[in-house]
Enzyme design. Structure first.
Site, PDB file in Angstrom:
ATOM      1  N   HIS A 110     -20.390   9.211   5.593  1.00 28.38           N
ATOM      2  CA  HIS A 110     -20.129  10.658   5.588  1.00 28.38           C
ATOM      3  C   HIS A 110     -21.424  11.399   5.265  1.00 28.38           C
ATOM      4  O   HIS A 110     -22.150  11.002   4.367  1.00 28.38           O
ATOM      5  CB  HIS A 110     -19.058  10.974   4.539  1.00 28.38           C
ATOM      6  CG  HIS A 110     -18.464  12.339   4.679  1.00 28.38           C
ATOM      7  ND1 HIS A 110     -19.168  13.484   4.359  1.00 28.38           N
ATOM      8  CD2 HIS A 110     -17.251  12.754   5.114  1.00 28.38           C
ATOM      9  CE1 HIS A 110     -18.392  14.544   4.584  1.00 28.38           C
ATOM     10  NE2 HIS A 110     -17.227  14.130   5.038  1.00 28.38           N
ATOM     11  N   ARG A 144     -14.856   8.165  13.391  1.00 28.14           N
ATOM     12  CA  ARG A 144     -13.649   8.956  13.224  1.00 28.14           C
ATOM     13  C   ARG A 144     -14.035  10.416  13.053  1.00 28.14           C
ATOM     14  O   ARG A 144     -14.963  10.727  12.309  1.00 28.14           O
ATOM     15  CB  ARG A 144     -12.882   8.497  11.990  1.00 28.14           C
ATOM     16  CG  ARG A 144     -11.698   9.390  11.667  1.00 28.14           C
ATOM     17  CD  ARG A 144     -10.892   8.895  10.508  1.00 28.14           C
ATOM     18  NE  ARG A 144     -11.569   8.955   9.226  1.00 28.14           N
ATOM     19  CZ  ARG A 144     -11.823  10.070   8.555  1.00 28.14           C
ATOM     20  NH1 ARG A 144     -11.484  11.254   9.056  1.00 28.14           N
ATOM     21  NH2 ARG A 144     -12.431  10.028   7.392  1.00 28.14           N
ATOM     22  N   GLU A 162      -5.932   3.168   7.476  1.00 20.71           N
ATOM     23  CA  GLU A 162      -7.337   2.775   7.512  1.00 20.71           C
ATOM     24  C   GLU A 162      -7.507   1.254   7.551  1.00 20.71           C
ATOM     25  O   GLU A 162      -8.528   0.753   8.027  1.00 20.71           O
ATOM     26  CB  GLU A 162      -8.068   3.362   6.299  1.00 20.71           C
ATOM     27  CG  GLU A 162      -9.584   3.226   6.403  1.00 20.71           C
ATOM     28  CD  GLU A 162     -10.328   3.899   5.252  1.00 20.71           C
ATOM     29  OE1 GLU A 162      -9.707   4.668   4.502  1.00 20.71           O
ATOM     30  OE2 GLU A 162     -11.530   3.649   5.123  1.00 20.71           O
ATOM     31  N   SER A 189     -16.457  17.700   0.912  1.00 18.00           N
ATOM     32  CA  SER A 189     -15.700  17.754   2.163  1.00 18.00           C
ATOM     33  C   SER A 189     -16.422  18.438   3.326  1.00 18.00           C
ATOM     34  O   SER A 189     -17.157  19.415   3.152  1.00 18.00           O
ATOM     35  CB  SER A 189     -14.399  18.501   1.895  1.00 18.00           C
ATOM     36  OG  SER A 189     -13.730  18.780   3.087  1.00 18.00           O
ATOM     37  N   LEU A 244      -0.880   7.352   2.351  1.00 18.64           N
ATOM     38  CA  LEU A 244      -0.164   8.082   3.400  1.00 18.64           C
ATOM     39  C   LEU A 244       0.499   7.143   4.400  1.00 18.64           C
ATOM     40  O   LEU A 244       1.634   7.356   4.808  1.00 18.64           O
ATOM     41  CB  LEU A 244      -1.127   9.019   4.137  1.00 18.64           C
ATOM     42  CG  LEU A 244      -1.671  10.188   3.331  1.00 18.64           C
ATOM     43  CD1 LEU A 244      -2.714  10.942   4.141  1.00 18.64           C
ATOM     44  CD2 LEU A 244      -0.548  11.124   2.922  1.00 18.64           C
ATOM     45  N   GLY A 275       0.835  -1.196   0.000  1.00 23.75           N
ATOM     46  CA  GLY A 275       0.000   0.000   0.000  1.00 23.75           C
ATOM     47  C   GLY A 275       0.869   1.245   0.000  1.00 23.75           C
ATOM     48  O   GLY A 275       1.799   1.354   0.804  1.00 23.75           O
ATOM     49  N   GLY A 276       0.588   2.170  -0.905  1.00 24.52           N
ATOM     50  CA  GLY A 276       1.413   3.370  -1.045  1.00 24.52           C
ATOM     51  C   GLY A 276       0.632   4.643  -0.824  1.00 24.52           C
ATOM     52  O   GLY A 276       0.898   5.664  -1.442  1.00 24.52           O
ATOM     53  N   ARG A 329     -19.613  13.078  12.422  1.00 28.30           N
ATOM     54  CA  ARG A 329     -20.231  12.689  11.153  1.00 28.30           C
ATOM     55  C   ARG A 329     -21.422  11.761  11.318  1.00 28.30           C
ATOM     56  O   ARG A 329     -22.411  11.886  10.600  1.00 28.30           O
ATOM     57  CB  ARG A 329     -19.177  12.039  10.266  1.00 28.30           C
ATOM     58  CG  ARG A 329     -18.201  13.069   9.766  1.00 28.30           C
ATOM     59  CD  ARG A 329     -17.055  12.457   9.019  1.00 28.30           C
ATOM     60  NE  ARG A 329     -16.203  13.526   8.492  1.00 28.30           N
ATOM     61  CZ  ARG A 329     -15.049  13.316   7.885  1.00 28.30           C
ATOM     62  NH1 ARG A 329     -14.589  12.087   7.744  1.00 28.30           N
ATOM     63  NH2 ARG A 329     -14.345  14.331   7.435  1.00 28.30           N
ATOM     64  N   LEU A 380      -5.982  11.478   8.090  1.00 27.66           N
ATOM     65  CA  LEU A 380      -4.657  11.755   7.537  1.00 27.66           C
ATOM     66  C   LEU A 380      -3.630  11.675   8.658  1.00 27.66           C
ATOM     67  O   LEU A 380      -2.527  11.152   8.481  1.00 27.66           O
ATOM     68  CB  LEU A 380      -4.641  13.139   6.887  1.00 27.66           C
ATOM     69  CG  LEU A 380      -5.671  13.372   5.786  1.00 27.66           C
ATOM     70  CD1 LEU A 380      -5.457  14.724   5.126  1.00 27.66           C
ATOM     71  CD2 LEU A 380      -5.607  12.280   4.751  1.00 27.66           C
TER      72      LEU A 380
END
Lengths: 631, 263
Positions: free
Chosen positions: A242, A431, A421, A256, A18, A15-16, A303, A437
């Site tokens: 969300h 969350r 995650e 957002s 964050l 996984g690449g 949320r 992040l």
């Protein structure tokens, strides 16, 4: 057991995004070679979709009465006390250092007139503690880390395997993880890779729900495969919906929380069946329902709460035109503020044709984030083992984690770690916005040191990867090749794309905003039916001599069915309401029976989830009701 | 609400896909008939094609292979040529494309022509990432230890950098560029803009001379023919031509400096 060999350690990061990139940085900088696997060029990872920002206590907030401790408290309360407290303490206290580091990497954070980093409001807090780069913060942070990893790659310290899909963890005779089996998505070659430790940083499982705000690679497949190989899942029932996304045919696109953080307001017309254009509806005839019910937090309640309120308004018949949609309105904001939201406003306009600067946006809740994931462990901080700080400067027990302890972020399988995650840590039952992040980067930078230490020998289990028998790797490559061959030979009549769409619809109806025993039992029966149909699957492309996305998709659909089962079983078992897990038939939080982590284990014989609970201690903050109406 | 169908629109449309089984095999077209749907983008079209796996002649075929991920025009993956225009397929709405009478109720999907094909619409853009490596497109920090904040920055300077930092390495600018070809060395607008991005950061600028050396060599800024196509097709409206002009100015100064160094 100490490592018996002097062979240089190697670590595999899968996984690449964050979490994976920051882990690769930490581990490679600690002198250990990293092999980085990703299904996409790492710069295209799902972290790019994060928009709003990253939370950290900062000097301005601090001088207004905020602290890292409060950031921790907000995170614990937001998560309805389902998270372990020492890791949340450590993460929130590390947060300011992470912002500084990203700043040094050149991330273009928004600036105040004087040139300091600008801040915005975000959900679950009454202080400005969210750092941001326009409304594409995730993209900007990912690029900053991607650039640093490219530097490590150029220096020969990181090797990238892009367009490779993780298939299975290699587990040795001592039960420890010693590598992975992966497949080149272009040539279809299946191959084993040796590694002294493996980090799973593969993100969430939104594709289990068909349409979500997540990217197409966010299937939960890697986590589901580790789960089938014996890793536990923690709190799989905790799925964040969300409040504000644009409903779409292929996915739901995130709008957002920063839109509300910058002053955006959610409303519905007061009159059912309202037909006027929103701009023609006078103020008195608009119901700003979040502001009315939550006068202090207003549109910035956590949320799950905003999502339920929006959902209820639609159920009561107040959706726009009776449809599942409400208004998210930023039209009243000054131009300068709108500019800070440019990237999301631009996307809304591209997809709908409406200019959100002039006309209120139409939004509805959508599946967004998996708080649950692979279960991980940690070593709490203890002043007894602190050999560095002066006695009077030592923290109290459980105030954080022990830096570099080999088990931080490790699953129940030695040497197999899970970050970001993909892991269940930090966020409990909900969350808070702009904490994702943070947790991803924190995992990589903080727990990454644990991986490096373990790979070099601290608490190392079994023989190093380089000394493992080749047969161990060959056997698992054969297992994975056989799975693919079985799909090809199956020649069934069931269509994988159709079945996936049905799975998504079922999971969205049964296991999102409002759950009930009756509906979940129905979902359990439907999943059994889906599994039976999956056994009769047919793939439209049977050629493995070239890039074959159909086979890969069909394979991961099987893993999604297994992950979905864990979500549904954990949702049935948790007979209470906590954070994002809202049971209409058990509307209160039940701390006596359920203040505990759900641990799902995979029963190979039945192919189903087994649920048990692990109690959670409260060393730092006691339980209290999760109330946002007043405070 | 989303892209509603005009009343007279046909119920179906034709999708012509340029297919190619592998890197070295020949390309061919295959046509599909797809039903109109509300809020339909090219991704939904390709999903519908995958689900049916049947072409316009009613023959069973393999699903079309394409590259995608975020589906909200921020990852850059799903770039392809749609009715002759290079763009992301996620944000390409069917209703908008077919509104054009010249489209004649047909959408043609082709892979980008400037990169090697992996299969069908999926191309290999690793050259773009390699160029970032050659240009040392990073801020050379001392390491990830906690060493305090980065340099202060004015809002104007931040805006200037952010505008370039939104580049998602999609390749639109290179597809549209007449100077960038499959087999030449030109780095193109994307890489030049990134070099300028890092040259404008106080710590990033410590590698400025190295980056300019790359941009001065073969395949560098002098290969730009000033066609200005790049800036027209950039989905993020990145000021690419301004960046190229800036690179030209930096190179002039750099060349003069080098002349004095050589003495």
């Amino acid at each position: 057991m100490a490592k018996s060999s002097s062979t240089a350690a190697r670590v595999i990061v899968v996984g690449g995004g964050l979490a994976g990139l920051s882990a690769a940085l930490r581990i490679s900088e600690a002198g250990t070679q990293v092999d980085l696997f990703s299904m996409v060029p790492v710069k295209r990872s799902h972290s790019v979709c994060a928009q709003g920002g990253i939370n950290a206590c900062n000097e301005v907030a601090r001088q207004q009465g905020y602290s890292e401790w409060q950031h921790m408290d907000e995170t614990l309360l937001g998560g309805d006390f389902l998270s372990h407290q020492p890791p949340v303490y450590e993460m929130t206290h590390w947060a300011p250092k992470i912002i500084d580091l990203l700043d040094r990497m050149g991330v273009p954070f928004n600036r105040t007139k004087e040139g300091f980093r600008d801040l915005r409001m975000f959900g679950g807090s009454l202080f400005k503690r969210t750092h941001f780069a326009g409304a594409s913060t995730g993209q900007q942070l990912l690029y900053g880390l991607d650039e640093q990893v490219r530097k490590q790659e150029a220096a020969g310290k990181v090797t990238k395997y892009e367009f490779w899909e993780f298939l299975w963890p290699v587990i040795d005779s001592d039960g420890a993880c010693k590598g992975i089996v992966a497949q080149d998505m272009r040539t279809m070659e299946i191959k084993a890779f040796r590694g002294d430790a493996v980090v799973i940083a593969t993100g969430g499982c939104g594709m289990v729900y068909g349409k979500s705000t997540m990217s197409t690679i966010c299937t939960g497949g890697a986590a589901a495969r580790c789960y089938q190989a014996g890793a536990l899942l923690g709190n799989p029932e905790m799925i964040q919906v969300h409040p504000t996304a644009m409903p779409g045919e292929d996915k739901c696109r995130l709008m957002s929380e920063s839109a509300r953080g910058e002053g955006g307001r959610v409303w519905v017309p007061r009159n059912k069946g309202e037909t006027r254009h929103p701009n023609e509806i006078p103020e008195a005839e608009r119901n700003y329902f979040l502001e009315e019910k939550y006068p202090k937090y207003k549109n910035l309640v956590p949320r799950d709460i905003a999502t339920r309120e929006i959902f209820f308004k639609w159920q009561e018949g107040y959706g726009i035109g009776g449809q599942p949609m409400v208004y998210l309105d930023i039209t009243h904001l000054p131009a300068e503020t709108k500019n800070k939201l440019h990237s999301i406003l631009e996307i809304y306009q591209k997809f709908t044709g409406d200019d959100p600067r002039q006309v209120p946006m139409k939004i509805f809740p959508a599946v967004h984030y998996s708080m649950g994931g692979l279960y991980t462990t940690y070593t709490p901080y203890s002043p007894e083992t602190d050999k560095i700080s002066r006695p009077e400067a030592r923290r109290k027990a459980n105030e954080g984690m022990e830096f570099g302890a080999p088990n931080n972020g490790m699953t129940n399988i030695p040497g197999l770690y899970s970050f970001g995650e993909a892991s269940y840590a930090y966020h409990g039952a909900t969350r808070l916005g702009a904490n994702a992040l943070l947790s991803c980067i924190f995992d990589g930078l903080f727990c990454g040191m644990s991986v490096a230490n373990y790979a070099k020998g601290a608490g190392f289990v079994g023989k190093p990867a380089a000394e493992q028998p080749q047969a161990l790797y060959d056997g698992l490559v054969a297992q994975e090749k056989a799975k693919v061959q079985k799909l090809i030979d199956n020649k069934g009549t069931e269509n994988p794309y159709t079945l996936h769409a049905e799975l998504g619809r079922e999971m969205t109806l049964a296991a999102t905003v409002i759950k009930t025993e009756a509906r979940l039992l129905e979902a359990r029966a439907r999943l059994a039916e889906f599994r039976a149909r999956y056994a009769k699957i047919g793939v439209a492309d049977t050629n493995l001599g070239h890039t074959n996305q159909t086979v890969a998709f069909t394979r991961v659909l099987g893993d999604m069915l297994i992950y979905a089962d864990a979500i549904v079983e954990a949702s049935i078992a948790r007979k209470e309401s906590r954070g994002s897990h809202y049971r209409d038939d058990f509307q209160d939080r039940d701390d006596v029976n359920f203040h505990a982590t759900t641990q799902a284990s995979f029963d190979a014989a039945s192919g189903r989830a087994k649920i048990k609970y692990e109690p959670i201690t409260l060393p730092l903050v006691g339980l209290r009701p999760r109330v946002y109406t007043n405070d | 609400m989303l892209s509603e169908l005009p009343p007279a629109a046909a119920a179906t449309f034709t999708v012509k896909v340029q297919r190619q089984d592998s890197r070295d095999s020949a390309a061919y077209f295959e046509a599909f008939t797809v039903a109109r749907a509300p809020a339909q983008n090219i991704i939904s079209v390709l999903l519908a094609i995958a689900e049916k796996s049947t072409n316009s002649e009613g023959k069973k075929t393999t699903p079309v292979v394409w590259d995608c991920n975020c589906l909200e025009e921020v990852c850059g993956s799903c770039t392809m040529v749609i009715n002759g225009r290079v763009r992301q397929s996620c944000s390409a709405m069917v209703a908008d494309i077919l509104k054009d009478p010249e489209a004649q109720n047909t959408i043609t999907l082709q892979p980008m022509s400037k990169f090697p094909v992996v299969r069908d619409l999926w191309v290999d853009r690793s050259r773009m990432f390699e160029n970032l490596k050659r240009l040392q497109a990073w801020v050379p920090i001392d390491g990830i230890h906690n060493l305090g904040a980065g340099p202060k920055e004015t809002p104007d300077h931040q805006t200037e950098r952010y505008d370039i930092s939104r580049c998602m390495t999609c390749g639109c600018c290179l597809e549209a560029c007449p100077q960038f070809t499959k087999d030449n060395a030109f780095v193109g607008a994307q890489a030049i803009a990134q070099a300028m991005y890092f040259n404008s950061h106080p710590t990033g600028a410590t590698l400025k001379a190295d980056r300019l050396d790359v941009l001065m060599a073969e395949g560098g800024v002098s290969d730009c023919g000033n066609a200005q196509n790049c800036v027209k097709v950039c989905p993020k409206e990145i000021p690419l031509t301004e960046a190229i002009a800036k690179a030209g100015r930096q190179l002039t100064v750099h060349a003069v400096k080098k002349m004095f160094e050589m003495k």
